[in-house]
Write a protein that holds these residues in place. Sequence first.
Motif, mmCIF file in Angstrom:
data_model
loop_
_atom_site.group_PDB
_atom_site.id
_atom_site.type_symbol
_atom_site.label_atom_id
_atom_site.label_comp_id
_atom_site.label_asym_id
_atom_site.label_seq_id
_atom_site.Cartn_x
_atom_site.Cartn_y
_atom_site.Cartn_z
ATOM 1 N N ASP A 14 -25.059 -14.717 61.891
ATOM 2 C CA ASP A 14 -25.039 -15.928 62.705
ATOM 3 C C ASP A 14 -24.007 -15.839 63.825
ATOM 4 O O ASP A 14 -24.272 -16.259 64.955
ATOM 5 N N LEU A 15 -22.851 -15.284 63.532
ATOM 6 C CA LEU A 15 -21.833 -15.145 64.584
ATOM 7 C C LEU A 15 -22.241 -14.102 65.621
ATOM 8 O O LEU A 15 -21.955 -14.259 66.804
ATOM 9 N N GLU A 16 -22.946 -13.062 65.182
ATOM 10 C CA GLU A 16 -23.500 -12.097 66.141
ATOM 11 C C GLU A 16 -24.530 -12.789 67.026
ATOM 12 O O GLU A 16 -24.604 -12.546 68.230
ATOM 13 N N SER A 17 -25.334 -13.680 66.440
ATOM 14 C CA SER A 17 -26.334 -14.436 67.199
ATOM 15 C C SER A 17 -25.674 -15.327 68.244
ATOM 16 O O SER A 17 -26.267 -15.624 69.284
ATOM 17 N N ALA A 18 -24.452 -15.760 67.969
ATOM 18 C CA ALA A 18 -23.702 -16.596 68.906
ATOM 19 C C ALA A 18 -23.013 -15.762 69.987
ATOM 20 O O ALA A 18 -22.364 -16.318 70.873
ATOM 21 N N GLY A 19 -23.137 -14.441 69.898
ATOM 22 C CA GLY A 19 -22.588 -13.578 70.939
ATOM 23 C C GLY A 19 -21.334 -12.814 70.559
ATOM 24 O O GLY A 19 -20.803 -12.062 71.364
ATOM 25 N N PHE A 20 -20.852 -13.003 69.344
ATOM 26 C CA PHE A 20 -19.666 -12.270 68.891
ATOM 27 C C PHE A 20 -20.062 -10.902 68.343
ATOM 28 O O PHE A 20 -21.149 -10.742 67.809
ATOM 29 N N THR A 21 -19.153 -9.958 68.450
ATOM 30 C CA THR A 21 -19.325 -8.660 67.807
ATOM 31 C C THR A 21 -18.227 -8.546 66.767
ATOM 32 O O THR A 21 -17.068 -8.259 67.113
ATOM 33 N N PRO A 22 -18.554 -8.796 65.500
ATOM 34 C CA PRO A 22 -17.510 -8.728 64.468
ATOM 35 C C PRO A 22 -16.965 -7.314 64.300
ATOM 36 O O PRO A 22 -17.672 -6.329 64.521
ATOM 37 N N VAL A 23 -15.716 -7.239 63.907
ATOM 38 C CA VAL A 23 -15.098 -5.969 63.547
ATOM 39 C C VAL A 23 -15.881 -5.401 62.368
ATOM 40 O O VAL A 23 -16.296 -6.147 61.470
ATOM 41 N N ALA A 24 -16.116 -4.117 62.364
ATOM 42 C CA ALA A 24 -16.900 -3.481 61.297
ATOM 43 C C ALA A 24 -16.235 -3.705 59.941
ATOM 44 O O ALA A 24 -14.997 -3.701 59.845
ATOM 45 N N PRO A 25 -17.047 -3.905 58.905
ATOM 46 C CA PRO A 25 -16.475 -4.077 57.555
ATOM 47 C C PRO A 25 -15.538 -2.917 57.215
ATOM 48 O O PRO A 25 -15.818 -1.759 57.517
ATOM 49 N N GLY A 26 -14.423 -3.259 56.616
ATOM 50 C CA GLY A 26 -13.434 -2.255 56.249
ATOM 51 C C GLY A 26 -12.438 -1.937 57.363
ATOM 52 O O GLY A 26 -11.525 -1.148 57.172
ATOM 53 N N HIS A 27 -12.631 -2.524 58.539
ATOM 54 C CA HIS A 27 -11.745 -2.268 59.673
ATOM 55 C C HIS A 27 -11.070 -3.545 60.153
ATOM 56 O O HIS A 27 -10.712 -3.664 61.327
ATOM 57 N N ASP A 29 -8.189 -4.596 59.865
ATOM 58 C CA ASP A 29 -6.832 -4.404 60.368
ATOM 59 C C ASP A 29 -6.803 -3.580 61.650
ATOM 60 O O ASP A 29 -5.750 -3.106 62.066
ATOM 61 N N ASP A 30 -7.945 -3.426 62.300
ATOM 62 C CA ASP A 30 -8.047 -2.661 63.531
ATOM 63 C C ASP A 30 -7.062 -3.217 64.561
ATOM 64 O O ASP A 30 -7.008 -4.429 64.780
ATOM 65 N N PRO A 31 -6.260 -2.383 65.191
ATOM 66 C CA PRO A 31 -5.260 -2.861 66.154
ATOM 67 C C PRO A 31 -5.878 -3.513 67.390
ATOM 68 O O PRO A 31 -5.207 -4.235 68.111
ATOM 69 N N GLU A 32 -7.169 -3.296 67.625
ATOM 70 C CA GLU A 32 -7.830 -3.880 68.791
ATOM 71 C C GLU A 32 -8.113 -5.366 68.602
ATOM 72 O O GLU A 32 -8.409 -6.068 69.553
ATOM 73 N N ALA A 45 -13.936 -15.109 54.474
ATOM 74 C CA ALA A 45 -12.889 -15.453 55.442
ATOM 75 C C ALA A 45 -13.387 -15.088 56.834
ATOM 76 O O ALA A 45 -13.985 -14.033 57.035
ATOM 77 N N VAL A 46 -13.149 -15.992 57.777
ATOM 78 C CA VAL A 46 -13.516 -15.773 59.174
ATOM 79 C C VAL A 46 -12.276 -16.069 60.008
ATOM 80 O O VAL A 46 -11.678 -17.136 59.872
ATOM 81 N N SER A 47 -11.895 -15.114 60.837
ATOM 82 C CA SER A 47 -10.722 -15.335 61.681
ATOM 83 C C SER A 47 -10.821 -14.478 62.936
ATOM 84 O O SER A 47 -11.677 -13.609 63.040
ATOM 85 N N TRP A 48 -9.937 -14.779 63.863
ATOM 86 C CA TRP A 48 -9.860 -14.014 65.101
ATOM 87 C C TRP A 48 -8.524 -13.293 65.111
ATOM 88 O O TRP A 48 -7.478 -13.908 64.959
ATOM 89 N N GLY A 49 -8.562 -11.987 65.280
ATOM 90 C CA GLY A 49 -7.341 -11.202 65.359
ATOM 91 C C GLY A 49 -7.079 -10.771 66.784
ATOM 92 O O GLY A 49 -7.968 -10.296 67.483
#
Length: 113
Positions: A14-27, A29-32, A45-49
């Motif tokens: 659903d969040l991808e449908s809204a235009g977001f590209t989620p961080v890949a599962p397991g990543h 803590d990606d510094p990006e 859990a849903v958050s923005w890093g």
Amino acid sequence: MTELEALTARVRFDLESAGFTPVAPGHEDDPEGGLRVFVHEDHVAVSWGMHDRLCEAATDMQDAGRQGEDVVVRYETTRAVMHLALGSILNAFGYHARPHAFGFGHIIRPSTQ
């Protein structure tokens, strides 16, 4: 697939449908930084890093007592706006998201959709 894993996949879709590209599962803590959707204990859990560069620069200024610096304002504004946006989008998609008790981010339990 468990109920929690299925819920995570639906939220991610659903969040991808809204235009977001989620961080890949397991990543998460990606510094990006970016959108994080993951299983935590008994909920999704849903958050923005933020990118580590902005986070570290804001923390350095705050530690120096310089809360009014542009980098701190950018960090705090982005964090607050993304928290509000994600909550609004999740609720619009029919999830009963509630704010995470430890700051920014949202919790969705399997029985609350």
